[in-house]
Design a protein around this motif. Structure first.
Motif, short mmCIF file in Angstrom:
data_model
loop_
_atom_site.label_atom_id
_atom_site.label_comp_id
_atom_site.label_asym_id
_atom_site.label_seq_id
_atom_site.Cartn_x
_atom_site.Cartn_y
_atom_site.Cartn_z
N ASN A 61 0.83 -1.22 0.00
CA ASN A 61 0.00 0.00 0.00
C ASN A 61 0.86 1.26 0.00
O ASN A 61 0.56 2.23 -0.70
CB ASN A 61 -0.94 0.03 1.22
N MET A 98 2.77 1.65 -3.50
CA MET A 98 1.92 1.98 -4.65
C MET A 98 1.27 3.36 -4.55
O MET A 98 0.75 3.86 -5.54
CB MET A 98 0.86 0.91 -4.85
N LYS A 105 1.39 -9.40 -4.62
CA LYS A 105 0.46 -8.25 -4.56
C LYS A 105 0.86 -7.17 -5.56
O LYS A 105 0.00 -6.57 -6.21
CB LYS A 105 0.44 -7.67 -3.14
N ARG A 129 0.03 -8.34 -9.10
CA ARG A 129 -1.42 -8.38 -9.36
C ARG A 129 -2.03 -6.98 -9.44
O ARG A 129 -3.16 -6.83 -9.89
CB ARG A 129 -2.14 -9.23 -8.31
N SER A 130 -1.30 -5.99 -8.98
CA SER A 130 -1.80 -4.61 -9.12
C SER A 130 -1.69 -4.15 -10.57
O SER A 130 -2.32 -3.17 -10.97
CB SER A 130 -0.99 -3.67 -8.23
N LYS A 181 0.93 -2.84 -11.86
CA LYS A 181 1.77 -1.64 -11.93
C LYS A 181 3.25 -1.96 -12.10
O LYS A 181 4.04 -1.07 -12.43
CB LYS A 181 1.60 -0.80 -10.64
N LEU A 241 -6.00 3.07 -8.48
CA LEU A 241 -6.38 2.11 -7.43
C LEU A 241 -7.26 2.81 -6.39
O LEU A 241 -6.91 3.91 -5.93
CB LEU A 241 -5.14 1.53 -6.75
N LYS A 279 -8.56 3.88 -3.04
CA LYS A 279 -8.00 3.96 -1.68
C LYS A 279 -9.10 4.40 -0.73
O LYS A 279 -9.83 5.35 -1.02
CB LYS A 279 -6.85 4.97 -1.67
N PRO A 319 -6.56 -4.07 -4.58
CA PRO A 319 -5.45 -4.85 -5.15
C PRO A 319 -5.17 -4.55 -6.61
O PRO A 319 -4.05 -4.73 -7.07
CB PRO A 319 -5.90 -6.30 -4.96
N ASN A 320 -6.17 -4.10 -7.35
CA ASN A 320 -5.93 -3.72 -8.75
C ASN A 320 -7.00 -2.73 -9.23
O ASN A 320 -7.98 -2.49 -8.52
CB ASN A 320 -5.84 -4.97 -9.66
#
Lengths: 197, 145
Positions: free
Chosen positions: A57, A60, A101, A104-105, A107, B60, B62, B116-117
């Motif tokens: 978290n 990202m 993680k 799977r984002s 990015k 994403l 938040k 997560p995405n």
């Protein structure tokens, strides 16, 4: 009459209690893999999940990283966690969770140094076995190199309390290092305190 | 010992065991648009949701939620985020874990979650009482910011 009702109430309550005791007794069953219940002050699964979640978290949402991943997916490599605790911890499992993680984002992309030997063996097989069409065989030197390295440390401070309890403080620190410039682009840490009284 | 006394003790023990074996969960539902709704039906403790905010960071979702401990005693809770796409399908089901949060008496704390995405457009936060609230092992998490 009152004695009879009392006897029925006694038996009914006894039956209910036995049923509940039987249902609560130690048996083998599936549990919640994401449970946060601490079993001991040792490093546990919930600690791993908390660390992985916090690091991902933080990375990202860090503004320079947000900029760097807006239009492209940088390539990262993960260094082995420097385990400074007195415990034997599968730190690769921790970095595996973080990598999963991040991947799977959508990015980031990752290289995997751990499987390099298998990659070399496979390319060698494709090049030298004579089995494969060389137009489709993977050539040496085509892998993309990582641009960043994820470096991490795990440390603990364990103290015995005056009442005989144990107080353990864990600190996980992770940094993202730019391999070309040597600059640390991001760093964060997660602290966890576990107390056994 | 009188039989009625034994019945009373057994009944009390029964209540204790029933309490020990159950886990209540409080739900907070929200999305990237509009306010979140709090389902207090199964609220395990006196926890107040003061504010819920959400925004997109780099695509994403938040979420930021402020909780207040409604009692004067310290309390350990667990929370978990679930994420859903625009069709209401859960995203990366089972990938999130319960996170412990330690609240001092009457304390206000913020919990944050990151999807997560980019497919996640709405969320659900589950809050429950920690299994070990009264056991010998307690968690204290120091905030980093």
């Amino acid at each position: 009459m009152e004695n009879k009702y009392s006897k029925i109430a006694f038996l009914a309550t006894l039956f209910a209690l036995i049923s509940i005791l039987v249902s609560c007794q130690s048996t083998v069953k599936y549990g919640d893999a994401g449970s946060a219940t601490p079993v001991s002050t040792d490093f546990g699964s919930s600690d791993l999940q908390q660390i992985a979640s916090t690091m991902v978290n933080s990375l990202m949402t860090f503004p320079p990283i947000v900029d760097a991943t807006r239009n492209r997916r940088p390539i990262l490599e993960v260094a082995r966690v420097n385990n400074k605790t007195m415990q034997h911890i599968d730190t690769q499992s921790l970095t595996d969770s973080i990598v999963t993680k991040l991947l799977r984002s959508g990015k980031f992309r990752f290289t995997d140094k751990a499987s390099n030997q298998e990659t070399i063996d496979e390319i060698k097989n494709q090049q030298e076995s004579g089995l494969y069409d060389q137009n489709t065989a993977t050539q040496y030197g085509t892998n993309l190199a990582p641009e960043y390295l994820l470096v991490s440390n795990l440390s603990e401070i364990k103290q015995k309390q005056t009442n005989g309890g144990i107080n353990v403080y864990y600190k996980f620190t992770m940094s993202l290092k730019n391999l070309k410039t040597g600059i640390i682009e991001w760093r964060d840490e997660k602290e966890i305190r576990k107390i056994q009284e | 010992m009188k039989r009625t006394t034994i019945v009373f003790i057994l009944t009390a023990l029964t209540v204790v065991f029933i309490g020990g074996c159950s886990t209540a969960v409080m739900d907070i539902d929200g999305s990237s648009q509009g306010a979140a709704t709090v389902n207090y039906k199964n609220s395990p403790v006196d926890i107040k949701v003061l504010d819920t905010k959400s925004k997109f960071v780099n695509g994403l979702l938040k979420v930021n939620m402020q909780l207040e401990n409604g009692i004067s005693n310290p309390y350990t809770l667990e929370y978990k985020f679930s994420w859903f796409d625009s069709d209401g399908m859960e995203v990366d089901e089972g990938s999130t874990a319960w996170m412990p949060i330690y609240l001092n008496g009457r304390e206000t704390r913020t919990i944050q979650g990151l999807a997560p995405n980019p497919s996640a457009k709405s969320f659900k936060i589950k809050i429950r009482e920690a299994d070990d609230s009264d056991s010998v092992i307690k968690w204290r998490l120091k905030p980093l910011f």
